[in-house]
Write a protein that holds these residues in place. Structure first.
Motif, PDB file in Angstrom:
ATOM      1  N   GLY A  23       0.788  -1.220   0.000  1.00 54.89           N
ATOM      2  CA  GLY A  23       0.000   0.000   0.000  1.00 54.89           C
ATOM      3  C   GLY A  23       0.820   1.270   0.000  1.00 54.89           C
ATOM      4  N   THR A  24       2.063   1.190  -0.430  1.00 53.02           N
ATOM      5  CA  THR A  24       2.945   2.356  -0.415  1.00 53.02           C
ATOM      6  C   THR A  24       3.219   2.873  -1.818  1.00 53.02           C
ATOM      7  OG1 THR A  24       4.069   1.670   1.620  1.00 53.02           O
ATOM      8  CG2 THR A  24       5.239   3.218   0.211  1.00 53.02           C
ATOM      9  N   VAL A  25       3.026   4.169  -2.005  1.00 54.19           N
ATOM     10  CA  VAL A  25       3.460   4.869  -3.219  1.00 54.19           C
ATOM     11  C   VAL A  25       4.593   5.792  -2.795  1.00 54.19           C
ATOM     12  CG1 VAL A  25       2.806   6.441  -5.069  1.00 54.19           C
ATOM     13  CG2 VAL A  25       1.156   4.758  -4.226  1.00 54.19           C
ATOM     14  N   PRO A  26       5.834   5.497  -3.181  1.00 57.80           N
ATOM     15  CA  PRO A  26       6.973   6.259  -2.663  1.00 57.80           C
ATOM     16  C   PRO A  26       7.066   7.655  -3.249  1.00 57.80           C
ATOM     17  CG  PRO A  26       7.714   4.671  -4.296  1.00 57.80           C
ATOM     18  CD  PRO A  26       6.245   4.402  -4.081  1.00 57.80           C
ATOM     19  N   ALA A  27       7.820   8.479  -2.555  1.00 54.66           N
ATOM     20  CA  ALA A  27       8.132   9.808  -3.069  1.00 54.66           C
ATOM     21  C   ALA A  27       9.032   9.677  -4.298  1.00 54.66           C
ATOM     22  CB  ALA A  27       8.835  10.631  -1.994  1.00 54.66           C
ATOM     23  N   ASP A  28       9.066  10.734  -5.098  1.00 56.69           N
ATOM     24  CA  ASP A  28       9.936  10.775  -6.264  1.00 56.69           C
ATOM     25  C   ASP A  28      11.395  10.544  -5.845  1.00 56.69           C
ATOM     26  OD1 ASP A  28      10.307  11.802  -9.224  1.00 56.69           O
ATOM     27  OD2 ASP A  28      11.789  12.861  -8.007  1.00 56.69           O
ATOM     28  N   ARG A  29      12.143   9.808  -6.656  1.00 53.47           N
ATOM     29  CA  ARG A  29      13.531   9.483  -6.303  1.00 53.47           C
ATOM     30  C   ARG A  29      14.397  10.724  -6.151  1.00 53.47           C
ATOM     31  NH1 ARG A  29      14.960   4.173 -10.080  1.00 53.47           N
ATOM     32  NH2 ARG A  29      13.443   2.754  -9.093  1.00 53.47           N
ATOM     33  N   VAL A  38      11.733  21.694   4.241  1.00 50.59           N
ATOM     34  CA  VAL A  38      10.824  22.834   4.415  1.00 50.59           C
ATOM     35  C   VAL A  38       9.867  22.926   3.234  1.00 50.59           C
ATOM     36  CG1 VAL A  38      10.679  25.350   4.540  1.00 50.59           C
ATOM     37  CG2 VAL A  38      12.418  24.139   5.873  1.00 50.59           C
ATOM     38  N   ARG A  39      10.404  22.803   2.011  1.00 51.79           N
ATOM     39  CA  ARG A  39       9.569  22.889   0.804  1.00 51.79           C
ATOM     40  C   ARG A  39       8.505  21.800   0.778  1.00 51.79           C
ATOM     41  NH1 ARG A  39       8.628  20.853  -4.051  1.00 51.79           N
ATOM     42  NH2 ARG A  39      10.049  19.085  -3.740  1.00 51.79           N
ATOM     43  N   ALA A  63      -1.056  18.081  -2.642  1.00 47.25           N
ATOM     44  CA  ALA A  63       0.245  18.561  -3.104  1.00 47.25           C
ATOM     45  C   ALA A  63       1.380  17.984  -2.260  1.00 47.25           C
ATOM     46  CB  ALA A  63       0.284  20.089  -3.072  1.00 47.25           C
ATOM     47  N   ASP A  64       1.108  16.896  -1.559  1.00 45.53           N
ATOM     48  CA  ASP A  64       2.098  16.248  -0.698  1.00 45.53           C
ATOM     49  C   ASP A  64       3.047  15.417  -1.567  1.00 45.53           C
ATOM     50  OD1 ASP A  64       3.532  14.829   1.209  1.00 45.53           O
ATOM     51  OD2 ASP A  64       1.770  14.302   2.414  1.00 45.53           O
ATOM     52  N   GLU A  65       4.291  15.851  -1.694  1.00 46.64           N
ATOM     53  CA  GLU A  65       5.291  15.103  -2.458  1.00 46.64           C
ATOM     54  C   GLU A  65       6.074  14.138  -1.575  1.00 46.64           C
ATOM     55  OE1 GLU A  65       7.775  17.398  -5.246  1.00 46.64           O
ATOM     56  OE2 GLU A  65       6.527  19.125  -4.701  1.00 46.64           O
ATOM     57  N   TYR A  66       6.065  14.357  -0.284  1.00 44.55           N
ATOM     58  CA  TYR A  66       6.808  13.516   0.659  1.00 44.55           C
ATOM     59  C   TYR A  66       6.112  12.164   0.822  1.00 44.55           C
ATOM     60  CZ  TYR A  66       9.644  12.541   4.833  1.00 44.55           C
ATOM     61  OH  TYR A  66      10.518  11.998   5.741  1.00 44.55           O
ATOM     62  N   THR A  67       4.795  12.225   1.027  1.00 46.65           N
ATOM     63  CA  THR A  67       3.955  11.026   1.060  1.00 46.65           C
ATOM     64  C   THR A  67       2.810  11.294   0.088  1.00 46.65           C
ATOM     65  OG1 THR A  67       4.502  10.664   3.396  1.00 46.65           O
ATOM     66  CG2 THR A  67       2.607   9.465   2.522  1.00 46.65           C
ATOM     67  N   ARG A  98      16.682  11.597  -2.937  1.00 50.55           N
ATOM     68  CA  ARG A  98      18.127  11.847  -3.061  1.00 50.55           C
ATOM     69  C   ARG A  98      18.512  13.144  -2.374  1.00 50.55           C
ATOM     70  NH1 ARG A  98      17.650   9.700  -8.364  1.00 50.55           N
ATOM     71  NH2 ARG A  98      17.344  11.799  -9.195  1.00 50.55           N
ATOM     72  N   THR A  99      17.693  14.183  -2.568  1.00 53.28           N
ATOM     73  CA  THR A  99      17.994  15.468  -1.939  1.00 53.28           C
ATOM     74  C   THR A  99      17.915  15.356  -0.423  1.00 53.28           C
ATOM     75  OG1 THR A  99      17.102  16.639  -3.854  1.00 53.28           O
ATOM     76  CG2 THR A  99      17.361  17.907  -1.830  1.00 53.28           C
ATOM     77  N   LEU A 100      16.908  14.662   0.090  1.00 55.45           N
ATOM     78  CA  LEU A 100      16.765  14.513   1.543  1.00 55.45           C
ATOM     79  C   LEU A 100      17.921  13.724   2.154  1.00 55.45           C
ATOM     80  CD1 LEU A 100      12.946  13.788   1.846  1.00 55.45           C
ATOM     81  CD2 LEU A 100      14.137  15.889   2.492  1.00 55.45           C
ATOM     82  N   ALA A 101      18.514  12.826   1.363  1.00 56.17           N
ATOM     83  CA  ALA A 101      19.628  12.014   1.862  1.00 56.17           C
ATOM     84  C   ALA A 101      20.981  12.685   1.634  1.00 56.17           C
ATOM     85  CB  ALA A 101      19.617  10.650   1.177  1.00 56.17           C
ATOM     86  N   GLY A 102      20.974  13.862   1.033  1.00 57.11           N
ATOM     87  CA  GLY A 102      22.211  14.542   0.688  1.00 57.11           C
ATOM     88  C   GLY A 102      22.727  15.451   1.784  1.00 57.11           C
ATOM     89  N   PRO A 103      23.547  16.454   1.430  1.00 61.47           N
ATOM     90  CA  PRO A 103      24.135  17.366   2.407  1.00 61.47           C
ATOM     91  C   PRO A 103      23.063  18.050   3.260  1.00 61.47           C
ATOM     92  CG  PRO A 103      25.143  17.648   0.254  1.00 61.47           C
ATOM     93  CD  PRO A 103      23.975  16.739   0.052  1.00 61.47           C
ATOM     94  N   PRO A 104      23.380  18.331   4.531  1.00 62.82           N
ATOM     95  CA  PRO A 104      22.360  18.850   5.471  1.00 62.82           C
ATOM     96  C   PRO A 104      21.670  20.128   5.018  1.00 62.82           C
ATOM     97  CG  PRO A 104      24.322  18.144   6.650  1.00 62.82           C
ATOM     98  CD  PRO A 104      24.662  18.061   5.196  1.00 62.82           C
ATOM     99  N   GLY A 105      22.420  21.081   4.449  1.00 58.94           N
ATOM    100  CA  GLY A 105      21.802  22.352   4.066  1.00 58.94           C
ATOM    101  C   GLY A 105      20.710  22.186   3.034  1.00 58.94           C
ATOM    102  N   PRO A 106      21.040  21.630   1.855  1.00 61.46           N
ATOM    103  CA  PRO A 106      19.994  21.400   0.847  1.00 61.46           C
ATOM    104  C   PRO A 106      18.892  20.470   1.328  1.00 61.46           C
ATOM    105  CG  PRO A 106      22.166  21.273  -0.155  1.00 61.46           C
ATOM    106  CD  PRO A 106      22.380  21.341   1.325  1.00 61.46           C
ATOM    107  N   ALA A 107      19.256  19.477   2.142  1.00 65.24           N
ATOM    108  CA  ALA A 107      18.243  18.543   2.645  1.00 65.24           C
ATOM    109  C   ALA A 107      17.225  19.269   3.519  1.00 65.24           C
ATOM    110  CB  ALA A 107      18.908  17.415   3.436  1.00 65.24           C
TER     111      ALA A 107
END
Length: 268
Positions: free
Chosen positions: A134-140, A158-159, A213-217, A144-153
């Protein structure tokens, strides 16, 4: 039944393995257990809690957040967090409560409803997913951005939570006091959640809330969840992102209040 012990800015309940679980209680009325998102403490609920006046809100620190401990026995899972939340109800002597869980807190709430049906009045699941099939994942790219450097993540988080121009408090970006171990445990617990097979057996009245408009979930998760649980109601909030309860606070809180009021714990 354990007795709550004093804790920083609240109280502690003691989980099955001795882990201390922080919580606090505000207001009077039917008990309403509040379960926050991944890597967040009960402060997640700060702006919304006044909207739930008329209920006795019980806000919980997941293990590893807020006033709570990292888990003692090494088990990090949404099902374990559900047992911890039930320990809070036990410590307060609350036999049955309404539940409102958002994001990972919604996954935890699913297990409370599935494993402890007699403890649940009405259930509100917000911006969450069932796991497994029952899971539809977020866009890859988002992941990738969330798993990257702390500042951009952090900027990406926030976005994902709120739209541009947001000027209110934003207590949904994680608990800065968490240990590295706890952060990894929360990520693992949320990623491995799978209540898909258990959900058709949920007997509580259920309201599913989700922003389209939820891109996270993505909102498809909310639709799958509502279709999987017998007689669940679905409310989709146009234009709302992951933190719909902040972005569209007035409408979202009104929907929660309406639903809980329509399903009182005690029926004469």
């Amino acid at each position: 039944m354990s007795t709550p012990v004093p804790g920083p800015a609240g109280r502690w309940a003691i989980a099955h393995d001795g882990t201390r679980i922080g919580f606090d209680v505000v207001g009077d009325g039917e008990p309403l257990l509040l379960l926050a998102g991944q890597a967040n403490s009960r402060s997640w609920w700060g702006p919304v809690r006044p909207d739930l006046a008329g209920f006795r809100t019980i806000a919980v620190d997941h293990a590893g957040t807020g006033a709570g401990d990292d888990v003692v026995d090494g088990e990090w899972s949404t099902r374990r967090f559900a047992r911890d939340a039930v320990a809070v109800l036990d410590a307060l002597g609350v036999g049955r409560a309404h539940l409102y869980g958002t994001s990972m807190g919604g996954r935890v709430a699913q297990w409370i409803a599935a494993d402890h049906p007699g403890r649940v009045g009405a259930l509100v699941l917000g911006c969450t997913s069932a796991g497994g099939a029952g899971t539809v994942p977020a866009d890859r790219g988002v992941l990738r951005t969330l798993a990257g450097p702390p500042g951009p993540a952090r900027c990406e988080l926030v976005r994902l939570m709120v739209g541009p121009g947001w000027e209110g408090p934003l207590p949904v970006l994680g608990d800065d006091t968490m240990s590295t171990r706890a952060r990894a445990g929360h990520r693992r617990a949320s990623a491995r959640h799978d209540a898909w097979d258990a959900l058709p057996g949920v007997t509580a009245p259920v309201l599913v809330l989700h922003g389209d408009a939820d891109e996270y979930t993505p909102v498809a998760n909310g639709r799958l969840l509502a279709a999987r649980i017998p007689a669940a109601q679905l409310v989709v909030l146009p234009g709302a992102r992951h933190a719909y309860f902040l972005e569209q606070r007035e409408r979202a809180s009104a929907e929660v209040h309406r639903f809980l009021t329509e399903h009182p714990l005690a029926v004469c």
